[in-house]
Design a protein around this motif. Structure first.
Motif, PDB file in Angstrom:
ATOM      1  N   SER A  63      59.737  18.150  75.299  1.00 55.75           N
ATOM      2  CA  SER A  63      60.330  19.485  75.445  1.00 55.75           C
ATOM      3  C   SER A  63      61.286  19.795  74.301  1.00 55.75           C
ATOM      4  N   PHE A  64      62.099  18.802  73.930  1.00 51.18           N
ATOM      5  CA  PHE A  64      63.044  18.998  72.832  1.00 51.18           C
ATOM      6  C   PHE A  64      62.307  19.243  71.526  1.00 51.18           C
ATOM      7  N   GLY A  67      61.069  22.691  71.067  1.00 53.51           N
ATOM      8  CA  GLY A  67      62.081  23.721  70.866  1.00 53.51           C
ATOM      9  C   GLY A  67      62.640  24.317  72.136  1.00 53.51           C
ATOM     10  N   ASP A  68      62.532  23.630  73.255  1.00 52.96           N
ATOM     11  CA  ASP A  68      63.097  24.112  74.521  1.00 52.96           C
ATOM     12  C   ASP A  68      64.619  24.146  74.398  1.00 52.96           C
ATOM     13  N   ALA A  69      65.202  25.327  74.565  1.00 51.57           N
ATOM     14  CA  ALA A  69      66.651  25.491  74.397  1.00 51.57           C
ATOM     15  C   ALA A  69      67.451  24.872  75.537  1.00 51.57           C
ATOM     16  N   SER A  70      66.820  24.617  76.673  1.00 47.97           N
ATOM     17  CA  SER A  70      67.545  24.053  77.814  1.00 47.97           C
ATOM     18  C   SER A  70      67.718  22.535  77.710  1.00 47.97           C
ATOM     19  N   SER A  72      69.006  19.401  75.437  1.00 53.54           N
ATOM     20  CA  SER A  72      69.806  19.045  74.260  1.00 53.54           C
ATOM     21  C   SER A  72      69.408  17.663  73.753  1.00 53.54           C
TER      22      SER A  72
END
Length: 109
Positions: A63-64, A67-70, A72
């Protein structure tokens, strides 16, 4: 993401305490025919927990990377470390079980 190692450790400590109470209460060792299945159930649950931690870590990493903003970078790194520590603990338990098996097999009859 919570670590299930603490609850596993507490369960193991409780089982040790129960075993000590049983052996101190009666001089003869009582064999529980279900103890093998209880151990295998506990071991299977621990392995499934480690596997799920690794899968969750991999999913967070993916996910990271997408580019998933949720998600970190800190979340990803913490999840990876938790999964790594759980895996290392599993390997150590396996090594101890194998050592115990070898000692039992080398005992004179």
């Amino acid at each position: 993401m919570d670590i299930k190692a603490d609850s596993l450790y507490q369960e193991m400590q409780a089982m040790i305490g129960q075993a000590r109470l049983q052996t101190s209460a009666t001089p003869e060792v009582q064999m529980n025919p279900n103890s093998g299945s209880e151990f295998s159930t506990m071991l299977k649950g621990a392995l499934e927990g480690v596997n799920s931690m690794q899968m969750d870590s991999k999913q967070l990493q993916h996910s990271f990377e997408m580019g998933d903003a949720s998600v970190s970078l800190a979340d990803v790194m913490v999840a990876k470390e938790k999964a790594g520590i759980a895996f290392e603990a599993t390997v150590q338990v396996r090594n101890k079980v194998l050592d115990a098996y070898k000692q039992i097999m080398n005992m004179p009859v």
